[in-house]
Scaffold this motif. Structure first.
Motif, PDB file in Angstrom:
ATOM      1  N   ASP A 115      40.087  44.367  33.643  1.00  0.00           N
ATOM      2  CA  ASP A 115      41.444  44.920  33.686  1.00  0.00           C
ATOM      3  C   ASP A 115      42.012  44.940  35.098  1.00  0.00           C
ATOM      4  O   ASP A 115      43.027  45.600  35.359  1.00  0.00           O
ATOM      5  N   ASP A 116      41.366  44.230  36.019  1.00  0.00           N
ATOM      6  CA  ASP A 116      41.851  44.097  37.400  1.00  0.00           C
ATOM      7  C   ASP A 116      42.067  45.465  38.060  1.00  0.00           C
ATOM      8  O   ASP A 116      43.145  45.751  38.611  1.00  0.00           O
ATOM      9  N   GLN A 117      41.034  46.285  38.025  1.00  0.00           N
ATOM     10  CA  GLN A 117      41.115  47.602  38.648  1.00  0.00           C
ATOM     11  C   GLN A 117      40.025  47.759  39.709  1.00  0.00           C
ATOM     12  O   GLN A 117      38.981  47.102  39.662  1.00  0.00           O
ATOM     13  N   ARG A 192      31.388  52.551  33.735  1.00  0.00           N
ATOM     14  CA  ARG A 192      32.765  52.860  34.158  1.00  0.00           C
ATOM     15  C   ARG A 192      33.071  54.350  34.158  1.00  0.00           C
ATOM     16  O   ARG A 192      34.022  54.784  34.794  1.00  0.00           O
ATOM     17  N   TRP A 206      40.015  54.831  38.577  1.00  0.00           N
ATOM     18  CA  TRP A 206      40.182  53.388  38.574  1.00  0.00           C
ATOM     19  C   TRP A 206      41.669  53.105  38.770  1.00  0.00           C
ATOM     20  O   TRP A 206      42.509  53.624  38.044  1.00  0.00           O
ATOM     21  N   MET A 207      42.005  52.275  39.751  1.00  0.00           N
ATOM     22  CA  MET A 207      43.401  52.000  40.082  1.00  0.00           C
ATOM     23  C   MET A 207      43.656  50.501  39.968  1.00  0.00           C
ATOM     24  O   MET A 207      42.853  49.700  40.457  1.00  0.00           O
ATOM     25  N   PRO A 208      44.757  50.095  39.361  1.00  0.00           N
ATOM     26  CA  PRO A 208      45.102  48.659  39.328  1.00  0.00           C
ATOM     27  C   PRO A 208      45.158  48.088  40.749  1.00  0.00           C
ATOM     28  O   PRO A 208      45.694  48.731  41.661  1.00  0.00           O
ATOM     29  N   GLU A 211      48.535  47.992  42.356  1.00  0.00           N
ATOM     30  CA  GLU A 211      48.997  49.305  42.804  1.00  0.00           C
ATOM     31  C   GLU A 211      48.327  49.695  44.122  1.00  0.00           C
ATOM     32  O   GLU A 211      48.981  50.204  45.043  1.00  0.00           O
ATOM     33  N   TYR A 212      47.023  49.436  44.204  1.00  0.00           N
ATOM     34  CA  TYR A 212      46.281  49.772  45.424  1.00  0.00           C
ATOM     35  C   TYR A 212      46.816  48.994  46.623  1.00  0.00           C
ATOM     36  O   TYR A 212      46.928  49.518  47.730  1.00  0.00           O
TER      37      TYR A 212
END
Length: 265
Positions: A115-117, A192, A206-208, A211-212
């Motif tokens: 999920d690209d986090q 996770r 967990w942050m995209p 966004e990070y």
């Protein structure tokens, strides 16, 4: 000097002597210390000894002022002992190396590709609130990869595997006046679910990645690291770990080398 008691010590390869107070059977009482020291210094000087190292455990700290009286100086200390040293030759400049002056830290960039986090934390104590990577100091004798795995687990409860070395930062004038090396380790999550260490952290999530990379509470350095991750991913490049056994060296050397087109995160 025949018949005069002296400290035994252990010779080193630089024509020095290392004395560990706890291992000196010749030392029967604390009253013997200064007499033994005087006789030993005379003998060492006559024998051409260069550097003399004294390891004094905390239980015998009363010996420290005596050593200082005889021109010994502090070299380094740990919780359980202090090491003092004296250079003997008058005709040579002092060749005793300084104590280790660089601290090593790791940051774990744990990427969930599905999920690209990225796993991020917010410290409990701070001068300015910010989202950062979990991590901490490398312990003595600990490999970078193992330190990253341990720190991520301790801080977040997430189990992760080391993939590769992404980047590192070198700065001077850090804590205690030491230089500081900070290694960013790219990692794959094995679990996770978050179980945050509330003693050290105020938040963990967990942050995209997108966004990070643009978040107002992410420092420019960490934005740089995530940008480099995206570049490495695009070109399938990585600094892979290869433990190497070098004949005659006696220890495994962990070598990180740039590879392109390999697998991994």
């Amino acid at each position: 000097m025949s018949g005069v008691a002296t400290f035994e010590g252990q010779p080193d390869r630089y024509r020095g002597v290392v004395v560990d107070v706890l291992k000196e059977t010749v030392l029967q009482t604390t009253h013997d210390f200064e007499e033994l020291l005087r006789a030993s210094l005379d003998k060492w000087s006559a024998d051409g000894v260069r550097g003399v190292w004294f390891r004094v455990d905390i239980g015998h700290s009363e010996f420290v002022p005596i050593l200082v009286k005889h021109q010994f100086v502090y070299h380094h200390a740990r919780r359980e002992f202090v090491m003092l040293v004296r250079w003997l030759p008058r005709e040579e400049s002092d060749q005793i190396p300084p104590y280790a002056h660089t601290m090593i830290g790791v940051g774990g960039m744990v990427i969930s590709e599905a999920d690209d986090q990225v796993l991020v934390v917010r410290e409990k104590y701070y001068t300015q609130p910010h989202w950062k990577l979990p991590g901490g100091f490398v312990e003595p004798g600990e490999d970078l990869a193992a330190a990253a795995v341990r720190e991520v687990l301790e801080e977040t409860g997430v189990r992760a595997e080391f993939d590769s070395l992404l980047a590192f930062r070198h700065v001077h004038g850090a804590a205690h006046g030491c230089s500081d090396l900070y290694f960013i380790c790219l990692m794959r999550p094995v679990s996770r679910d978050i179980s945050m260490c509330t003693r050290e952290l105020a938040a963990c999530r967990w942050m995209p990645i997108a966004e990070y990379a643009s978040h107002a509470d992410v420092h420019a350095l960490n934005k740089h690291f995530i940008t480099k991750y995206l570049e490495f991913r695009e070109h399938r490049a990585a600094m892979r770990l290869e433990p190497m056994h070098i004949p005659g060296f006696g220890r495994v050397q962990n070598v990180f080398s740039l590879t392109v087109g390999g697998g991994g995160t």
